[in-house]
Design a protein around this motif. Structure first.
Motif, PDB file in Angstrom:
ATOM      1  N   ILE A  25       0.996  -1.079   0.039  1.00  0.00           N
ATOM      2  CA  ILE A  25      -0.117   0.106  -0.001  1.00  0.00           C
ATOM      3  C   ILE A  25       0.854   1.290   0.081  1.00  0.00           C
ATOM      4  O   ILE A  25       1.355   1.621   1.109  1.00  0.00           O
ATOM      5  CB  ILE A  25      -0.803  -0.056   1.353  1.00  0.00           C
ATOM      6  N   ALA A  26       1.056   1.635  -1.120  1.00  0.00           N
ATOM      7  CA  ALA A  26       2.295   2.620  -1.344  1.00  0.00           C
ATOM      8  C   ALA A  26       2.265   3.926  -0.318  1.00  0.00           C
ATOM      9  O   ALA A  26       3.196   4.447   0.318  1.00  0.00           O
ATOM     10  CB  ALA A  26       2.323   3.254  -2.862  1.00  0.00           C
ATOM     11  N   HIS A  27       1.107   4.514  -0.048  1.00  0.00           N
ATOM     12  CA  HIS A  27       1.035   5.889   0.606  1.00  0.00           C
ATOM     13  C   HIS A  27       1.320   5.626   1.943  1.00  0.00           C
ATOM     14  O   HIS A  27       1.739   6.162   2.766  1.00  0.00           O
ATOM     15  CB  HIS A  27      -0.239   6.460   0.338  1.00  0.00           C
ATOM     16  N   MET A  28       1.096   4.297   2.539  1.00  0.00           N
ATOM     17  CA  MET A  28       1.513   3.898   3.687  1.00  0.00           C
ATOM     18  C   MET A  28       2.861   3.330   4.170  1.00  0.00           C
ATOM     19  O   MET A  28       3.594   3.544   4.848  1.00  0.00           O
ATOM     20  CB  MET A  28       0.648   2.730   4.385  1.00  0.00           C
ATOM     21  N   ASP A  29       3.293   2.751   2.944  1.00  0.00           N
ATOM     22  CA  ASP A  29       4.875   2.326   2.999  1.00  0.00           C
ATOM     23  C   ASP A  29       5.607   3.366   3.077  1.00  0.00           C
ATOM     24  O   ASP A  29       6.841   3.394   3.524  1.00  0.00           O
ATOM     25  CB  ASP A  29       5.004   1.584   1.887  1.00  0.00           C
ATOM     26  N   ARG A  30       5.331   4.502   2.472  1.00  0.00           N
ATOM     27  CA  ARG A  30       6.178   5.939   2.314  1.00  0.00           C
ATOM     28  C   ARG A  30       6.172   6.550   3.764  1.00  0.00           C
ATOM     29  O   ARG A  30       7.152   7.423   4.171  1.00  0.00           O
ATOM     30  CB  ARG A  30       5.503   6.917   1.506  1.00  0.00           C
ATOM     31  N   ILE A  31       5.395   6.010   4.807  1.00  0.00           N
ATOM     32  CA  ILE A  31       5.343   6.567   6.221  1.00  0.00           C
ATOM     33  C   ILE A  31       5.450   5.494   7.055  1.00  0.00           C
ATOM     34  O   ILE A  31       5.048   5.411   8.272  1.00  0.00           O
ATOM     35  CB  ILE A  31       4.198   7.511   6.459  1.00  0.00           C
ATOM     36  N   GLY A  32       6.680   4.402   6.834  1.00  0.00           N
ATOM     37  CA  GLY A  32       6.854   3.338   7.479  1.00  0.00           C
ATOM     38  C   GLY A  32       7.972   3.579   8.388  1.00  0.00           C
ATOM     39  O   GLY A  32       8.119   4.670   9.004  1.00  0.00           O
ATOM     40  N   CYS A  65       2.489  -5.351  15.379  1.00  0.00           N
ATOM     41  CA  CYS A  65       2.509  -3.920  14.790  1.00  0.00           C
ATOM     42  C   CYS A  65       1.002  -3.361  14.446  1.00  0.00           C
ATOM     43  O   CYS A  65       0.174  -3.993  14.557  1.00  0.00           O
ATOM     44  CB  CYS A  65       3.196  -3.814  13.360  1.00  0.00           C
ATOM     45  N   GLY A  66       1.073  -1.808  14.080  1.00  0.00           N
ATOM     46  CA  GLY A  66      -0.126  -1.266  14.058  1.00  0.00           C
ATOM     47  C   GLY A  66      -0.043  -0.414  12.759  1.00  0.00           C
ATOM     48  O   GLY A  66       0.682  -0.806  11.689  1.00  0.00           O
ATOM     49  N   HIS A  67      -0.505   0.875  12.735  1.00  0.00           N
ATOM     50  CA  HIS A  67      -0.375   2.024  11.856  1.00  0.00           C
ATOM     51  C   HIS A  67      -1.105   1.850  10.550  1.00  0.00           C
ATOM     52  O   HIS A  67      -1.466   2.819   9.909  1.00  0.00           O
ATOM     53  CB  HIS A  67       1.231   1.983  11.476  1.00  0.00           C
ATOM     54  N   LEU A  68      -1.134   0.687   9.878  1.00  0.00           N
ATOM     55  CA  LEU A  68      -1.612   0.460   8.609  1.00  0.00           C
ATOM     56  C   LEU A  68      -3.202   0.232   8.668  1.00  0.00           C
ATOM     57  O   LEU A  68      -3.591   0.157   7.464  1.00  0.00           O
ATOM     58  CB  LEU A  68      -1.316  -0.671   8.052  1.00  0.00           C
ATOM     59  N   GLU A 126       0.172   1.547  -7.748  1.00  0.00           N
ATOM     60  CA  GLU A 126       1.371   2.624  -7.242  1.00  0.00           C
ATOM     61  C   GLU A 126       0.674   3.903  -6.732  1.00  0.00           C
ATOM     62  O   GLU A 126       1.571   4.574  -5.803  1.00  0.00           O
ATOM     63  CB  GLU A 126       2.106   2.742  -8.542  1.00  0.00           C
ATOM     64  N   ASN A 127      -0.150   4.356  -7.181  1.00  0.00           N
ATOM     65  CA  ASN A 127      -0.489   5.763  -6.721  1.00  0.00           C
ATOM     66  C   ASN A 127      -1.833   5.702  -5.935  1.00  0.00           C
ATOM     67  O   ASN A 127      -2.760   6.612  -6.180  1.00  0.00           O
ATOM     68  CB  ASN A 127      -0.695   6.711  -7.992  1.00  0.00           C
ATOM     69  N   SER A 128      -1.907   4.779  -5.150  1.00  0.00           N
ATOM     70  CA  SER A 128      -3.051   4.782  -4.456  1.00  0.00           C
ATOM     71  C   SER A 128      -3.224   5.896  -3.636  1.00  0.00           C
ATOM     72  O   SER A 128      -2.539   6.257  -2.816  1.00  0.00           O
ATOM     73  CB  SER A 128      -3.137   3.471  -3.677  1.00  0.00           C
ATOM     74  N   PRO A 129      -4.696   6.680  -3.516  1.00  0.00           N
ATOM     75  CA  PRO A 129      -4.993   7.602  -2.610  1.00  0.00           C
ATOM     76  C   PRO A 129      -4.921   7.049  -1.010  1.00  0.00           C
ATOM     77  O   PRO A 129      -5.403   6.144  -0.870  1.00  0.00           O
ATOM     78  CB  PRO A 129      -6.406   8.090  -3.176  1.00  0.00           C
ATOM     79  N   ALA A 130      -4.821   8.094  -0.170  1.00  0.00           N
ATOM     80  CA  ALA A 130      -4.735   7.869   1.253  1.00  0.00           C
ATOM     81  C   ALA A 130      -6.394   7.793   1.706  1.00  0.00           C
ATOM     82  O   ALA A 130      -7.173   8.894   1.744  1.00  0.00           O
ATOM     83  CB  ALA A 130      -3.994   8.632   2.059  1.00  0.00           C
ATOM     84  N   GLN A 131      -7.034   6.885   1.600  1.00  0.00           N
ATOM     85  CA  GLN A 131      -8.370   6.954   2.049  1.00  0.00           C
ATOM     86  C   GLN A 131      -8.994   5.779   2.824  1.00  0.00           C
ATOM     87  O   GLN A 131      -7.780   4.643   3.181  1.00  0.00           O
ATOM     88  CB  GLN A 131      -9.361   6.489   0.790  1.00  0.00           C
TER      89      GLN A 131
END
Length: 282
Positions: free
Chosen positions: A168-175, A197-200, A229-234
């Protein structure tokens, strides 16, 4: 003879708000968390402890910690919490100073170890002030290495930010920024049985450094499953759940997902007497 067993409930991302306020204006996270607590208390097997892997609050507001304190006071088991990116290490230490391990802070971080039955919980702090991504840092990693060398009990390592990528690209960028350093520390230790873990905000199971990472869904809203690749944060309102980690000498650690909502059943399995189903003819 019945062998001893240990059962640990793992919840995450409660995102509690001040009374009367919804998260992102539409997610009644306090109600969702209350429902999760009711589900936990209704389990036929009582867990030995509850572990909450961060984002206990949504904005690290003292009023949110007050809600958490009142809500968790009704859980009849030890409760272990760590900060997420929506919490604050200093705020959590101030507001929940009497919770197990919270006062054991070093270099501004909250990290501690505790024995729960036959397993050891190692709680880590990935919070970075003002940032959505996470980091453990050299001091915490050095302490983790020493802790794992010191005790060979089956270990559950709890941290908010997952070290493994999810797709999940937008979450992996804030890992987790220093995931590679964490892998180097834990890889040699065979007694690390789970990373919690959590976060996702999704149920995810992945391998990391030769270990099993179990990422629990939120007790409230969930991140949309979009692997483009360009999944929105929803987010959406898929059924909420949490993990139960069971340990015995015969099984090692076994992880079960427990749903929060009510559902039909239980129903008994039975055979219809005298009924011959197609394909069963003699």
């Amino acid at each position: 003879m019945t062998l001893p067993m240990t059962l640990i409930a793992h919840m995450t991302d409660l995102h509690l708000r001040p009374r009367g306020l919804a998260c992102y204006r539409v997610s009644d996270t306090n109600m969702f968390a209350e429902r999760a607590i009711r589900s936990l208390k209704a389990l036929s097997s009582r867990p030995d402890a509850l572990v909450i892997t961060g984002d206990l609050t949504d904005r690290s507001d003292p009023r949110e910690y007050a809600v958490a304190r009142e809500m968790l006071s009704r859980v009849d088991m030890p409760v272990y919490v760590i900060p997420g990116n929506h919490d604050g290490s200093a705020d959590m230490r101030r507001e929940l100073h009497d919770y197990p391990g919270i006062s054991e802070s070093r270099d501004g971080k909250i990290f501690y170890k505790v024995d729960i039955g036959d397993v050891q919980l190692i709680a880590l702090d990935t919070h970075l002030p003002g940032k959505p991504e996470g980091e453990l840092g050299p001091e915490q990693l050095s302490w983790l290495d020493a802790t794992l060398r010191d005790c060979a009990k089956p270990a559950l390592v709890a941290l908010h930010h997952p070290p493994a990528l999810s797709g999940i690209a937008h979450m992996d960028r804030i890992g987790l920024i220093d995931a590679a350093a964490l892998a180097e520390v834990i890889a040699p230790f065979n007694h690390v049985e789970r990373l919690l873990c959590g976060h996702l905000h999704r149920p995810i199971i992945a391998g990391f450094a030769g270990k099993i990472m179990t990422l629990s869904p939120s007790t409230g809203h969930q991140v949309v499953l979009d692997l483009t690749e360009n999944s929105p944060a929803q987010f959406n309102f898929e059924p909420a759940a949490y993990f139960l980690h069971y340990h015995s000498q015969n099984t090692g650690v076994v992880s079960h997902m427990s749903y929060v909502e009510n559902f039909p059943g239980p129903h008994d399995f039975f055979a219809d007497q005298g009924v011959v189903w197609p394909g069963d003819e003699p």
